[in-house]
Design a protein around this motif. Structure first.
Motif, mmCIF file in Angstrom:
data_model
loop_
_atom_site.group_PDB
_atom_site.id
_atom_site.type_symbol
_atom_site.label_atom_id
_atom_site.label_comp_id
_atom_site.label_asym_id
_atom_site.label_seq_id
_atom_site.Cartn_x
_atom_site.Cartn_y
_atom_site.Cartn_z
ATOM 1 N N LEU A 105 0.872 -1.067 0.055
ATOM 2 C CA LEU A 105 0.063 -0.281 -0.159
ATOM 3 C C LEU A 105 0.838 1.321 0.012
ATOM 4 N N GLY A 106 0.711 2.191 -1.037
ATOM 5 C CA GLY A 106 1.437 3.473 -1.010
ATOM 6 C C GLY A 106 2.737 3.229 -1.810
ATOM 7 N N ASN A 107 3.022 2.161 -2.540
ATOM 8 C CA ASN A 107 4.128 2.122 -3.431
ATOM 9 C C ASN A 107 3.685 2.727 -4.650
ATOM 10 N N THR A 108 4.532 3.833 -5.181
ATOM 11 C CA THR A 108 4.372 4.667 -6.399
ATOM 12 C C THR A 108 5.165 4.124 -7.371
ATOM 13 N N TYR A 109 4.276 4.339 -8.795
ATOM 14 C CA TYR A 109 5.063 4.223 -10.069
ATOM 15 C C TYR A 109 5.070 5.005 -10.881
ATOM 16 N N LYS A 110 6.168 5.232 -12.015
ATOM 17 C CA LYS A 110 5.684 6.127 -13.033
ATOM 18 C C LYS A 110 5.510 5.011 -14.120
ATOM 19 N N VAL A 111 4.295 5.204 -14.932
ATOM 20 C CA VAL A 111 4.297 4.584 -15.962
ATOM 21 C C VAL A 111 3.528 5.545 -17.123
ATOM 22 N N GLY A 112 4.258 5.489 -18.373
ATOM 23 C CA GLY A 112 3.769 6.326 -19.628
ATOM 24 C C GLY A 112 3.946 7.837 -18.804
ATOM 25 N N ASN A 113 3.090 8.560 -19.038
ATOM 26 C CA ASN A 113 3.364 10.017 -18.406
ATOM 27 C C ASN A 113 2.543 10.372 -17.318
ATOM 28 N N ALA A 114 2.132 8.860 -16.527
ATOM 29 C CA ALA A 114 1.194 9.010 -15.350
ATOM 30 C C ALA A 114 2.066 8.711 -14.290
ATOM 31 N N ILE A 115 1.590 8.970 -12.948
ATOM 32 C CA ILE A 115 2.203 8.356 -11.706
ATOM 33 C C ILE A 115 0.830 8.001 -11.018
ATOM 34 N N LEU B 142 -5.436 -0.457 -3.020
ATOM 35 C CA LEU B 142 -6.445 -1.441 -2.638
ATOM 36 C C LEU B 142 -6.427 -2.551 -3.238
ATOM 37 N N GLN B 143 -6.758 -3.642 -2.783
ATOM 38 C CA GLN B 143 -7.026 -4.959 -3.390
ATOM 39 C C GLN B 143 -8.342 -5.007 -4.364
ATOM 40 N N ARG B 144 -8.485 -6.003 -4.899
ATOM 41 C CA ARG B 144 -9.781 -6.119 -5.601
ATOM 42 C C ARG B 144 -10.564 -7.227 -4.710
ATOM 43 N N SER B 145 -11.795 -6.845 -4.159
ATOM 44 C CA SER B 145 -12.794 -7.688 -3.677
ATOM 45 C C SER B 145 -13.854 -7.943 -4.549
ATOM 46 N N PRO B 146 -13.897 -9.317 -4.988
ATOM 47 C CA PRO B 146 -14.659 -9.620 -6.341
ATOM 48 C C PRO B 146 -16.106 -9.845 -5.757
ATOM 49 N N ASN C 222 4.215 -0.939 4.930
ATOM 50 C CA ASN C 222 2.629 -0.908 5.070
ATOM 51 C C ASN C 222 2.400 -2.131 4.517
ATOM 52 N N LEU C 223 0.890 -2.793 4.697
ATOM 53 C CA LEU C 223 0.610 -4.100 4.312
ATOM 54 C C LEU C 223 0.943 -4.322 2.925
ATOM 55 N N THR C 224 0.993 -5.448 2.281
ATOM 56 C CA THR C 224 0.829 -5.526 1.037
ATOM 57 C C THR C 224 -0.830 -5.655 0.500
ATOM 58 N N ILE C 225 -0.871 -5.745 -0.921
ATOM 59 C CA ILE C 225 -2.048 -5.731 -1.394
ATOM 60 C C ILE C 225 -2.620 -7.117 -1.223
ATOM 61 N N ALA C 226 -1.836 -8.305 -0.994
ATOM 62 C CA ALA C 226 -2.533 -9.493 -0.769
ATOM 63 C C ALA C 226 -3.001 -9.489 0.632
ATOM 64 N N ASP C 227 -2.059 -8.808 1.705
ATOM 65 C CA ASP C 227 -2.491 -8.650 2.989
ATOM 66 C C ASP C 227 -3.644 -8.137 3.048
ATOM 67 N N LEU C 228 -4.102 -6.918 2.425
ATOM 68 C CA LEU C 228 -5.405 -6.463 2.619
ATOM 69 C C LEU C 228 -6.487 -7.164 2.120
ATOM 70 N N LEU C 229 -6.402 -8.044 0.868
ATOM 71 C CA LEU C 229 -7.224 -8.926 0.686
ATOM 72 C C LEU C 229 -7.803 -9.990 1.806
ATOM 73 N N ILE C 230 -6.773 -10.687 2.469
ATOM 74 C CA ILE C 230 -6.896 -11.495 3.477
ATOM 75 C C ILE C 230 -7.636 -10.503 4.774
ATOM 76 N N ARG C 231 -7.244 -9.348 5.106
ATOM 77 C CA ARG C 231 -7.816 -8.751 6.115
ATOM 78 C C ARG C 231 -9.395 -8.586 5.604
#
Length: 185
Positions: free
Chosen positions: A100-110, A115-119, A169-178
């Motif tokens: 959670l909070g990891n940030t990435y530059k991709v194309g010209n977006a940041i 969150l995780q996807r909760s189906p 911070n928690l990982t995205i997988a940890d958020l799904l488990i929570r």
């Protein structure tokens, strides 16, 4: 991480349990750059704004690697990128390593991982089998929602460059488990 497909969806009416449901889960690949706006991907249908889109769920990414797991379980489906409702199909996203909070530059977006996807049942409708919903909950292959810190376009072959790491911070997988525990699943 690299984008292998950009996907958007149109508004679609379906019937489920004798009720009309509007959905945008039927995403399909587009061979052009897509614009990542603050609360959504431009041109992409978001039918349920209570649970999708918005600042913390503006962009949904799913791993191509996960497709290799699901395809043998559902061999009769007409597989294409966007099957999981993702806007970005990424060559290798690992929810157990993205915090959670990891940030990435991709194309010209940041983008910032939020969150995780909760189906929900709409994934089951997309797969024509409600079994996928429970299987999805019981995996850590949930995909990642991103907040758009800087709007911009992305396209196929754009690389994700990590510019901020949040290992505390928690990982995205940890958020799904929570979330799964909160729902009593």
């Amino acid at each position: 991480m690299k984008i292998v497909s950009t996907n958007i969806g149109d508004k679609k009416e379906i019937f489920w349990k004798k009720k009309k449901v509007i959905t945008g889960i039927y995403k399909y690949p587009v061979n052009k750059p897509i614009f990542l706006d603050v609360e959504e991907v431009e041109g992409d249908e978001i039918s349920d704004r209570k649970h999708h889109g918005g600042i913390n769920q503006a962009v949904y990414a799913y791993s191509l690697k996960h497709y290799d797991y699901w395809k043998p379980l559902y061999p009769d489906l007409d597989w294409n990128f966007g099957m999981f409702g993702e806007n970005l199909t990424i060559d290798n996203i690992d929810e157990t390593k993205i915090h959670l909070g990891n940030t990435y530059k991709v194309g010209n977006a940041i983008l910032e991982a939020t969150l995780q996807r909760s189906p929900c049942f709409k994934l089951g409708i997309r797969f024509n089998n409600m079994k996928i919903v429970k299987q999805f909950w019981n995996s850590t292959m949930c995909g990642v929602y991103f907040k758009v810190i800087q709007t911009g376009t992305v396209q196929i072959n754009d690389e994700f460059y990590q510019i901020k790491s949040c290992p505390e911070n928690l990982t995205i997988a940890d958020l799904l488990i929570r979330r799964k525990k909160e729902k009593g699943l």
